[in-house]
Write a protein that holds these residues in place. Structure first.
Motif, PDB file in Angstrom:
ATOM      1  N   GLY A 211       0.846  -1.080   0.145  1.00  0.00           N
ATOM      2  CA  GLY A 211       0.176  -0.060  -0.055  1.00  0.00           C
ATOM      3  C   GLY A 211       0.998   1.396   0.046  1.00  0.00           C
ATOM      4  N   SER A 212       0.313   2.263   0.360  1.00  0.00           N
ATOM      5  CA  SER A 212       1.299   3.493   0.516  1.00  0.00           C
ATOM      6  C   SER A 212       2.253   3.733   1.551  1.00  0.00           C
ATOM      7  N   SER A 213       3.423   3.912   0.998  1.00  0.00           N
ATOM      8  CA  SER A 213       4.706   3.836   1.885  1.00  0.00           C
ATOM      9  C   SER A 213       4.828   5.075   2.255  1.00  0.00           C
ATOM     10  N   LEU A 214       4.027   6.232   2.109  1.00  0.00           N
ATOM     11  CA  LEU A 214       4.209   7.649   2.598  1.00  0.00           C
ATOM     12  C   LEU A 214       3.821   7.537   4.273  1.00  0.00           C
ATOM     13  N   LEU A 215       4.861   8.087   5.015  1.00  0.00           N
ATOM     14  CA  LEU A 215       4.747   7.876   6.332  1.00  0.00           C
ATOM     15  C   LEU A 215       4.259   9.142   6.767  1.00  0.00           C
ATOM     16  N   GLY A 216       4.133  10.436   6.372  1.00  0.00           N
ATOM     17  CA  GLY A 216       3.608  11.442   6.606  1.00  0.00           C
ATOM     18  C   GLY A 216       4.438  12.659   6.344  1.00  0.00           C
ATOM     19  N   GLY A 217       4.000  14.000   6.859  1.00  0.00           N
ATOM     20  CA  GLY A 217       4.775  15.001   6.401  1.00  0.00           C
ATOM     21  C   GLY A 217       5.229  15.752   7.746  1.00  0.00           C
ATOM     22  N   GLU A 218       6.150  16.671   7.787  1.00  0.00           N
ATOM     23  CA  GLU A 218       6.788  17.252   8.962  1.00  0.00           C
ATOM     24  C   GLU A 218       6.496  18.865   8.588  1.00  0.00           C
ATOM     25  N   LEU A 219       6.257  19.605   9.552  1.00  0.00           N
ATOM     26  CA  LEU A 219       6.316  21.151   9.530  1.00  0.00           C
ATOM     27  C   LEU A 219       7.139  21.469  10.561  1.00  0.00           C
ATOM     28  N   ASP A 220       8.099  22.592  10.167  1.00  0.00           N
ATOM     29  CA  ASP A 220       9.062  23.203  11.084  1.00  0.00           C
ATOM     30  C   ASP A 220       8.880  24.689  11.258  1.00  0.00           C
ATOM     31  N   PHE A 221       9.098  25.130  12.325  1.00  0.00           N
ATOM     32  CA  PHE A 221       9.327  26.620  12.608  1.00  0.00           C
ATOM     33  C   PHE A 221      10.414  26.887  13.400  1.00  0.00           C
ATOM     34  N   THR A 222      11.249  27.695  13.048  1.00  0.00           N
ATOM     35  CA  THR A 222      12.451  28.128  13.951  1.00  0.00           C
ATOM     36  C   THR A 222      12.547  29.589  14.100  1.00  0.00           C
TER      37      THR A 222
ATOM     38  N   LEU B 272      20.100  32.844  21.098  1.00  0.00           N
ATOM     39  CA  LEU B 272      19.150  32.265  21.696  1.00  0.00           C
ATOM     40  C   LEU B 272      18.251  31.825  20.310  1.00  0.00           C
ATOM     41  N   GLU B 273      17.936  30.145  20.407  1.00  0.00           N
ATOM     42  CA  GLU B 273      17.103  29.750  19.278  1.00  0.00           C
ATOM     43  C   GLU B 273      15.997  28.911  19.739  1.00  0.00           C
ATOM     44  N   GLY B 274      14.988  28.704  19.095  1.00  0.00           N
ATOM     45  CA  GLY B 274      13.746  27.931  19.536  1.00  0.00           C
ATOM     46  C   GLY B 274      13.214  27.452  18.330  1.00  0.00           C
ATOM     47  N   GLY B 275      12.493  26.248  18.478  1.00  0.00           N
ATOM     48  CA  GLY B 275      11.632  25.772  17.364  1.00  0.00           C
ATOM     49  C   GLY B 275      10.766  24.901  17.717  1.00  0.00           C
ATOM     50  N   TYR B 276       9.772  24.714  16.845  1.00  0.00           N
ATOM     51  CA  TYR B 276       8.595  23.649  16.985  1.00  0.00           C
ATOM     52  C   TYR B 276       8.505  22.802  15.604  1.00  0.00           C
ATOM     53  N   SER B 277       8.510  21.547  16.053  1.00  0.00           N
ATOM     54  CA  SER B 277       8.238  20.440  14.747  1.00  0.00           C
ATOM     55  C   SER B 277       6.822  19.870  15.046  1.00  0.00           C
ATOM     56  N   ALA B 278       6.062  19.373  14.126  1.00  0.00           N
ATOM     57  CA  ALA B 278       5.067  18.556  14.174  1.00  0.00           C
ATOM     58  C   ALA B 278       5.240  17.591  13.066  1.00  0.00           C
ATOM     59  N   PHE B 279       4.791  16.313  13.332  1.00  0.00           N
ATOM     60  CA  PHE B 279       4.903  15.289  12.243  1.00  0.00           C
ATOM     61  C   PHE B 279       3.440  14.772  12.264  1.00  0.00           C
ATOM     62  N   VAL B 280       3.110  14.866  11.145  1.00  0.00           N
ATOM     63  CA  VAL B 280       1.470  14.547  10.907  1.00  0.00           C
ATOM     64  C   VAL B 280       1.613  12.846   9.963  1.00  0.00           C
TER      65      VAL B 280
END
Length: 75
Positions: free
Chosen positions: A19-30, A41-49
Motif C-alpha cells: 500500500g502507500s509507503s508515505l509515512l507522513g509530513g513534517e512542519l518546522d518553525f524556528t 537564543l534559538e527555539g523551534g517547533y516541529s509537528a509530524f502528521v
C-alpha cells in the motif's frame, strides 16, 4: 511493504501489507535572536502528521517537538 526506522536504525514498525509507503509530513518553525555578537537564543517547533503508511505501522498519532537552545561564540 515498508520498514520504518529511527535515526539510529532501530525499527519502529514493519508492515508486510502493500500500500502507500508515505509515512507522513513534517512542519518546522524556528526562530533565532542574537542580542550580542557572542551569544544567541534559538527555539523551534516541529509537528509530524502521520499518513496511511505510519498508521498501518501502528503510529497514528501526530508527534510534536519543541526545543530552546542557548549558544555562545568563543574567540
Amino acid at each position: 511493504e515498508a520498514r520504518w526506522s529511527d535515526a539510529g536504525g532501530r525499527t519502529l514498525g514493519q508492515s508486510t501489507v502493500r500500500g502507500s509507503s508515505l509515512l507522513g509530513g513534517e512542519l518546522d518553525f524556528t526562530a533565532r535572536w542574537e542580542p550580542l555578537t557572542e551569544a544567541f537564543l534559538e527555539g523551534g517547533y516541529s509537528a509530524f502528521v502521520p499518513a496511511s503508511g505510519a498508521t498501518r505501522l501502528g503510529h497514528p498519532d501526530p508527534t510534536h517537538f519543541v526545543y530552546v537552545m542557548l549558544g555562545a561564540r568563543l574567540p
